[in-house]
Motif scaffolding. Structure first.
Motif, mmCIF file in Angstrom:
data_model
loop_
_atom_site.group_PDB
_atom_site.id
_atom_site.type_symbol
_atom_site.label_atom_id
_atom_site.label_comp_id
_atom_site.label_asym_id
_atom_site.label_seq_id
_atom_site.Cartn_x
_atom_site.Cartn_y
_atom_site.Cartn_z
ATOM 1 N N GLY A 25 0.833 -1.206 0.000
ATOM 2 C CA GLY A 25 0.000 0.000 0.000
ATOM 3 C C GLY A 25 0.860 1.246 0.000
ATOM 4 O O GLY A 25 1.775 1.397 -0.810
ATOM 5 N N ALA A 26 0.599 2.141 0.949
ATOM 6 C CA ALA A 26 1.388 3.373 1.054
ATOM 7 C C ALA A 26 2.530 3.211 2.059
ATOM 8 O O ALA A 26 3.069 4.200 2.567
ATOM 9 N N ALA A 28 2.836 2.274 5.165
ATOM 10 C CA ALA A 28 2.761 2.700 6.572
ATOM 11 C C ALA A 28 3.298 1.600 7.509
ATOM 12 O O ALA A 28 4.100 1.882 8.412
ATOM 13 N N ASN A 29 2.898 0.362 7.273
ATOM 14 C CA ASN A 29 3.354 -0.726 8.143
ATOM 15 C C ASN A 29 4.858 -0.960 8.001
ATOM 16 O O ASN A 29 5.569 -1.134 8.991
ATOM 17 N N PHE A 54 5.030 -7.152 -0.561
ATOM 18 C CA PHE A 54 4.309 -7.671 -1.729
ATOM 19 C C PHE A 54 3.265 -6.635 -2.140
ATOM 20 O O PHE A 54 2.518 -6.144 -1.285
ATOM 21 N N ASP A 57 -0.103 -3.311 -7.043
ATOM 22 C CA ASP A 57 -0.517 -2.023 -7.600
ATOM 23 C C ASP A 57 0.220 -0.928 -6.824
ATOM 24 O O ASP A 57 -0.108 -0.663 -5.660
ATOM 25 N N ASP A 122 -2.154 -7.567 5.214
ATOM 26 C CA ASP A 122 -2.943 -6.337 5.130
ATOM 27 C C ASP A 122 -3.539 -6.166 3.738
ATOM 28 O O ASP A 122 -3.427 -5.112 3.121
ATOM 29 N N PHE A 124 -6.960 -6.458 1.017
ATOM 30 C CA PHE A 124 -8.325 -5.962 1.138
ATOM 31 C C PHE A 124 -9.179 -7.000 1.874
ATOM 32 O O PHE A 124 -8.778 -8.135 2.041
ATOM 33 N N GLN A 132 -8.672 -14.216 -0.959
ATOM 34 C CA GLN A 132 -7.397 -13.980 -0.270
ATOM 35 C C GLN A 132 -7.440 -14.399 1.204
ATOM 36 O O GLN A 132 -6.481 -14.207 1.945
HETATM 37 C C1 SAM Z 1 -5.079 -2.134 2.909
HETATM 38 S S1 SAM Z 1 -3.910 -1.815 1.668
HETATM 39 C C2 SAM Z 1 -2.349 -1.996 2.475
HETATM 40 C C3 SAM Z 1 -1.926 -0.851 3.356
HETATM 41 C C4 SAM Z 1 -0.477 -0.930 3.746
HETATM 42 N N1 SAM Z 1 -0.144 -2.144 4.460
HETATM 43 C C5 SAM Z 1 0.032 0.270 4.512
HETATM 44 O O1 SAM Z 1 0.539 0.074 5.627
HETATM 45 O O2 SAM Z 1 -0.028 1.370 3.995
HETATM 46 C C6 SAM Z 1 -3.978 -3.299 0.734
HETATM 47 C C7 SAM Z 1 -2.948 -3.370 -0.371
HETATM 48 O O3 SAM Z 1 -2.865 -4.708 -0.833
HETATM 49 C C8 SAM Z 1 -2.666 -4.704 -2.222
HETATM 50 N N2 SAM Z 1 -3.097 -5.997 -2.745
HETATM 51 C C9 SAM Z 1 -4.372 -6.472 -2.829
HETATM 52 N N3 SAM Z 1 -4.392 -7.711 -3.323
HETATM 53 C C10 SAM Z 1 -3.098 -8.052 -3.564
HETATM 54 C C11 SAM Z 1 -2.466 -9.222 -4.075
HETATM 55 N N4 SAM Z 1 -3.179 -10.285 -4.415
HETATM 56 N N5 SAM Z 1 -1.131 -9.231 -4.185
HETATM 57 C C12 SAM Z 1 -0.383 -8.154 -3.817
HETATM 58 N N6 SAM Z 1 -0.936 -7.019 -3.313
HETATM 59 C C13 SAM Z 1 -2.261 -6.960 -3.190
HETATM 60 C C14 SAM Z 1 -3.497 -3.527 -2.704
HETATM 61 O O4 SAM Z 1 -3.065 -3.047 -3.953
HETATM 62 C C15 SAM Z 1 -3.308 -2.513 -1.584
HETATM 63 O O5 SAM Z 1 -2.269 -1.615 -1.851
#
Ligand code: SAM
Length: 243
Positions: A25-26, A28-29, A54, A57, A122, A124, A132
């Motif tokens: 994501g962005a 943060a973690n 991982f 996007d 983390d 969706f 997932q």
């Molecule tokens: C809730 S956000 C994560 C926030 C992040 N952990 C942070 O601390 O900012 C979920 C992230 O998982 C990614 N994502 C969703 N499905 C995925 C997959 N199958 N493989 C890799 N990334 C995935 C999305 O693109 C999104 O950026």
């Protein structure tokens, strides 16, 4: 809670500690982990830390990096280098490194450079992306832990997600509150339980099992007849409920 698990583990042992940051994501973690490492390393000896993120996007991180005035935790050399080069190595702390695996976690987990000790799961939610959070997915993840005493942290408390983790062979505990949420979830590999890493965590018990028996999400969608019965029996007989 993952920060205290990280701090505790960084101060024990000498082998590199590996975090799987599933859903960068962005960042943060991941940045919270890096900040924790930098703070502890300034105070005394710590083991090396390898973060493997991982993400399929990179738009969130790209956008957040353009708005560093708002995302102040991104005012650090790591995230921009990770985005540009797919990896970052701290110049001041040789033990601190960060790798990006770009693509679908389901496919990439078997290609990770090292098995995880801590997993920040983390993605969706199980409502929007149920595939997932399935037993199959967590079986694969547990096998990637390669008998390490790993702990998985996730924000969800959904019965569907917890039961999938249990069916896959993880032990599941109540996580402490994070932000506005009252509770989160921590899953432990059997090795983590055997080595008493989970000792400070409160495992789901009979009360949770009774609620699960009444839940609409008791059995994963698609399982019927004897497959559903076998699934239910597997949960009822899980080691964490029969001991
Ligand atoms: C809730 S956000 C994560 C926030 C992040 N952990 C942070 O601390 O900012 C979920 C992230 O998982 C990614 N994502 C969703 N499905 C995925 C997959 N199958 N493989 C890799 N990334 C995935 C999305 O693109 C999104 O950026």
């Amino acid at each position: 809670v993952e920060q205290s698990a990280l701090a505790e583990r960084l101060q024990q042992g000498t082998e590199p500690l590996v975090i799987w940051d599933v859903g960068l994501g962005a960042a943060a973690n991941a940045m919270a982990a890096i900040e924790c490492y930098e703070m502890l390393a300034a105070q005394g000896p710590v083991r090396p830390l390898q973060i493997v993120s991982f993400e399929n996007d990179l738009d969130s991180l790209t956008l957040a990096l353009r708005h560093r005035e708002k995302f102040t935790y991104l005012r650090h050399g790591g995230p921009a280098t990770l985005l540009k080069e797919g990896a970052w190595q701290s110049r001041t702390l040789p033990g601190l490194s960060w790798t990006l695996l770009q693509g679908d976690f389901m496919d990439l987990m078997v290609e990770a450079p090292a098995a995880p000790d801590l997993i920040y799961y983390d993605l969706f939610s199980s409502k929007s992306e149920p595939h997932q959070w399935t037993q199959e997915m967590f079986v694969k993840l547990l096998s990637c832990c390669q008998s390490k005493p790993a702990e998985l942290f996730t924000y969800t408390t959904s019965t569907a997600a917890r039961v999938s983790l249990l069916a896959a062979g993880f032990h599941v505990a109540h996580g402490q509150s994070s932000g506005a949420k009252v509770e989160t979830t921590i899953a432990l590999t059997p090795t983590a339980v055997a080595q008493r890493w989970g000792n400070q965590h409160r495992l789901l018990g009979k009360e949770w099992l009774a609620r699960w028996e009444r839940s609409q999400a008791k059995i994963p969608v698609g399982l019927e007849g004897s497959a559903a019965d076998e699934f239910a029996a597997r949960i009822r007989q899980h080691q964490q409920f029969v001991l």
